[in-house]
Design a protein around this motif. Structure first.
Motif, PDB file in Angstrom:
ATOM      1  N   ALA A   1       0.844  -1.200   0.000  1.00 26.96           N
ATOM      2  CA  ALA A   1       0.000   0.000   0.000  1.00 26.96           C
ATOM      3  C   ALA A   1       0.880   1.250   0.000  1.00 26.96           C
ATOM      4  CB  ALA A   1      -0.920   0.011   1.217  1.00 26.96           C
ATOM      5  N   ASP A   2       0.423   2.288  -0.686  1.00 27.90           N
ATOM      6  CA  ASP A   2       1.100   3.580  -0.580  1.00 27.90           C
ATOM      7  C   ASP A   2       0.961   4.081   0.857  1.00 27.90           C
ATOM      8  OD1 ASP A   2       1.487   3.388  -3.311  1.00 27.90           O
ATOM      9  OD2 ASP A   2      -0.093   4.831  -3.819  1.00 27.90           O
ATOM     10  N   VAL A   3       2.016   4.742   1.341  1.00 29.13           N
ATOM     11  CA  VAL A   3       2.010   5.242   2.718  1.00 29.13           C
ATOM     12  C   VAL A   3       2.124   6.759   2.703  1.00 29.13           C
ATOM     13  CG1 VAL A   3       3.193   5.245   4.939  1.00 29.13           C
ATOM     14  CG2 VAL A   3       3.066   3.127   3.601  1.00 29.13           C
ATOM     15  N   TYR A   4       1.205   7.407   3.421  1.00 35.37           N
ATOM     16  CA  TYR A   4       1.208   8.867   3.575  1.00 35.37           C
ATOM     17  C   TYR A   4       1.420   9.205   5.047  1.00 35.37           C
ATOM     18  CZ  TYR A   4      -0.977   8.928  -1.059  1.00 35.37           C
ATOM     19  OH  TYR A   4      -1.264   8.755  -2.402  1.00 35.37           O
ATOM     20  N   LEU A   5       2.390  10.069   5.311  1.00 38.32           N
ATOM     21  CA  LEU A   5       2.608  10.599   6.654  1.00 38.32           C
ATOM     22  C   LEU A   5       2.202  12.062   6.664  1.00 38.32           C
ATOM     23  CD1 LEU A   5       6.142   9.082   7.487  1.00 38.32           C
ATOM     24  CD2 LEU A   5       3.878   8.036   7.768  1.00 38.32           C
ATOM     25  N   ASP A   6       1.152  12.369   7.393  1.00 36.71           N
ATOM     26  CA  ASP A   6       0.595  13.734   7.420  1.00 36.71           C
ATOM     27  C   ASP A   6       0.405  14.277   6.009  1.00 36.71           C
ATOM     28  OD1 ASP A   6       0.440  13.806  10.188  1.00 36.71           O
ATOM     29  OD2 ASP A   6       2.464  14.621  10.413  1.00 36.71           O
ATOM     30  N   GLY A   7      -0.112  13.421   5.128  1.00 38.28           N
ATOM     31  CA  GLY A   7      -0.448  13.829   3.767  1.00 38.28           C
ATOM     32  C   GLY A   7       0.668  13.702   2.748  1.00 38.28           C
ATOM     33  N   GLU A   8       1.897  13.478   3.167  1.00 37.69           N
ATOM     34  CA  GLU A   8       3.010  13.332   2.230  1.00 37.69           C
ATOM     35  C   GLU A   8       3.215  11.860   1.892  1.00 37.69           C
ATOM     36  OE1 GLU A   8       7.886  13.832   1.946  1.00 37.69           O
ATOM     37  OE2 GLU A   8       6.817  14.542   3.724  1.00 37.69           O
ATOM     38  N   LYS A   9       3.216  11.541   0.607  1.00 39.37           N
ATOM     39  CA  LYS A   9       3.482  10.158   0.206  1.00 39.37           C
ATOM     40  C   LYS A   9       4.975   9.873   0.370  1.00 39.37           C
ATOM     41  CE  LYS A   9       1.656   8.312  -3.601  1.00 39.37           C
ATOM     42  NZ  LYS A   9       1.513   7.862  -5.025  1.00 39.37           N
ATOM     43  N   VAL A  10       5.291   8.907   1.235  1.00 40.22           N
ATOM     44  CA  VAL A  10       6.697   8.573   1.481  1.00 40.22           C
ATOM     45  C   VAL A  10       7.066   7.199   0.929  1.00 40.22           C
ATOM     46  CG1 VAL A  10       6.822  10.044   3.520  1.00 40.22           C
ATOM     47  CG2 VAL A  10       6.256   7.601   3.778  1.00 40.22           C
ATOM     48  N   ARG A  11       6.053   6.366   0.692  1.00 42.50           N
ATOM     49  CA  ARG A  11       6.307   5.064   0.061  1.00 42.50           C
ATOM     50  C   ARG A  11       5.260   4.839  -1.006  1.00 42.50           C
ATOM     51  NH1 ARG A  11       5.542  -0.017   3.625  1.00 42.50           N
ATOM     52  NH2 ARG A  11       3.590  -0.162   2.444  1.00 42.50           N
ATOM     53  N   GLU A  12       5.706   4.494  -2.208  1.00 43.21           N
ATOM     54  CA  GLU A  12       4.817   4.180  -3.325  1.00 43.21           C
ATOM     55  C   GLU A  12       4.886   2.689  -3.558  1.00 43.21           C
ATOM     56  OE1 GLU A  12       5.247   5.351  -7.778  1.00 43.21           O
ATOM     57  OE2 GLU A  12       4.226   6.994  -6.719  1.00 43.21           O
TER      58      GLU A  12
END
Length: 368
Positions: free
Chosen positions: A337-348
Motif C-alpha cells: 500500500a502507498d504510505v502517507y505521513l501527514d499527507g506526504e506520500k513517502v512510500r509508493e
C-alpha cells in the motif's frame, strides 16, 4: 552434530540478540524436534560462555494434546507449579519453533485456546518473559516450511539463513530517518488495492526492531491511537491459531472492526469474538527486512516483508501502548500500500520515495 550456519545463528542469537553474559541463566525452548541441530549449537555456545542453559524440548503432537485437553485449572497449575517460578529465574529466553505442521493446533477449541492464553501464556510469557528477560523467538527451516513458502528445500534454506543472518546493525542505522519522521507524525494513511485506512499516531512511541527479539527481524512499530482507526484494509494470507486464511478484509469505524470478510468467516468471527479488544488494534508496524519478499503463512517472517505494514488486531505491547487489552495479537500483513505521513506520500507501493528513506529499499541494504 550441527552445521556451520546453525553455529553462526547460535552466535548471533546469544551475543547480539540476548546479549548473554557469563553466569546468566537462559531457557532454550525447542518446540518440534526438527531444530535439534540449532539447539545443540546453542547449548554448546552457552557453556562456552560460562552461562547456564535450561533446556526444554516439546513434541508438537504432545503440545497439541495438552492444548486440546487443557482447561483453566490445568494451565494455572502448570504455570504456578513449574513454568512461572522457572521463568522468574531466567535472564534470557530463546524459543525455537520447529514444527513440521503449522496446522497442528487447527482443531483446538476457542475455549481451550482462551484457557491457555489466560492462565499460562499471559502470566508466563507476556507478563514475565517479555518484560523481564532478554528474549528472542525464531522458526527453523524444514521441507514443510519450504513448501508453504513455495520454494525448493535448498533454496528455502539459503533464503532462511540469509534473512536471519542479515547485518542488523546496518538495518538499524537505515531505520533511524524513518523513526525520526514517525515520531513527528500525527496521521498515517495506507492506500492501495482493497485498502484505504487512516489513523492517528500522535504522541505514540516508536520501537525499532533489528534482531533483538525476533529472528529474522526488521520492523519499526508503535500502536495507533485506539479510537482513531477508520477505513478498510485488505491483508495477505495468514495463519492464526493453526487456521489458514487466504485473505482477510476488515471495515473499521472509530477503531472497532464493524464488518469483515475472509476465506474462512466462521473462524474469523470466532477470533474477533474472543473479547472486546480483539476487534481493535494494538500495533502498527513497517516491515523492513530486505530479504523477505512474499508471504509464507508464517507471521514471524511475513510481518517483516519489505514494503509491508501490519495493523495488528488485539493486545498492545507495554513498550508502545495504546490501552488495548486482548487475549489475541494477530499480526495481519498488508503488502504494497502507498504510505502517507501527514499527507506526504513517502512510500509508493513497496518502494520508499522520500529521499531520506531510500536507504531502506532492498537495493541499498543488500550487497548481492
Amino acid at each position: 552434530m550441527f552445521n556451520n550456519k546453525d553455529q553462526q545463528l547460535a552466535d548471533k542469537i546469544l551475543n547480539f540478540s540476548c546479549e548473554l553474559k557469563e553466569g546468566q541463566n537462559v531457557m532454550l525452548q525447542l518446540v518440534g524436534l526438527n531444530g535439534i541441530g540449532l539447539l545443540r549449537a546453542l547449548v554448546k555456545k552457552v557453556r562456552e560462555m560460562n552461562a547456564h542453559p535450561f533446556v526444554q524440548i516439546e513434541d508438537t503432537e504432545v503440545r497439541r494434546i495438552l492444548a486440546e485437553k487443557g482447561d483453566k485449572e490445568f494451565w494455572k497449575n502448570q504455570a504456578e507449579t513449574d513454568q512461572l517460578p522457572l521463568m522468574k529465574k531466567m535472564d534470557a529466553f530463546v524459543g525455537i519453533r520447529a514444527s513440521l505442521n503449522i496446522y497442528e493446533q487447527a482443531d483446538v477449541s476457542k475455549k481451550a485456546n482462551k484457557a491457555y492464553a489466560d492462565y499460562f501464556a499471559d502470566p508466563v510469557h507476556f507478563k514475565e518473559r517479555v518484560n523481564n528477560t532478554n528474549w528472542v523467538v525464531l522458526r527453523y527451516p524444514s521441507e514443510a516450511f519450504a513448501m508453504n513458502a513455495r520454494m525448493p528445500t535448498q533454496k528455502f534454506r539459503d533464503f532462511y539463513y540469509k534473512a536471519c543472518l542479515l547485518d542488523y546493525s546496518e538495518l538499524a542505522e537505515a531505520m533511524k530517518p524513518l523513526q525520526k519522521r514517525l515520531e513527528d507524525t500525527k496521521k498515517i494513511r495506507l492506500e492501495g488495492e482493497g485498502t484505504d485506512i487512516e489513523f492517528s499516531v500522535k504522541g505514540q512511541t516508536w520501537i525499532p526492531c533489528f534482531g533483538k527479539r525476533n529472528i529474522p527481524d526488521g520492523e519499526l512499530f508503535s500502536s495507533p491511537v485506539l479510537s482513531s482507526v477508520n477505513g478498510h484494509i485488505t491483508y495477505a494470507p495468514s495463519v492464526y491459531q493453526g487456521k489458514p486464511f487466504e485473505f482477510v478484509k476488515l471495515e473499521v469505524c472509530d477503531g472497532v472492526v464493524v464488518d469483515s470478510d475472509s476465506s474462512d468467516n466462521e473462524a474469523l468471527e470466532e477470533i474477533l469474538d474472543t473479547d472486546a479488544g480483539a476487534r481493535q488494534f494494538g500495533e502498527f508496524s513497517f516491515g523492513l527486512n530486505p530479504v523477505i519478499e512474499e508471504p509464507m503463512y508464517d507471521i514471524l517472517f511475513d510481518e517483516k516483508i519489505y514494503g509491508s505494514n501490519h495493523l495488528t488486531l488485539g493486545n498492545d505491547y507495554e513498550i508502545a501502548p495504546n490501552g488495548n487489552e486482548s487475549n489475541i495479537h494477530w499480526d495481519l500483513v498488508c503488502i504494497g500500500a502507498d504510505v502517507y505521513l501527514d499527507g506526504e506520500k513517502v512510500r509508493e507501493g513497496r518502494t520508499f520515495i522520500a529521499d531520506d528513506l531510500k536507504g531502506l529499499n532492498p537495493e541499498n541494504l543488500l550487497s548481492d
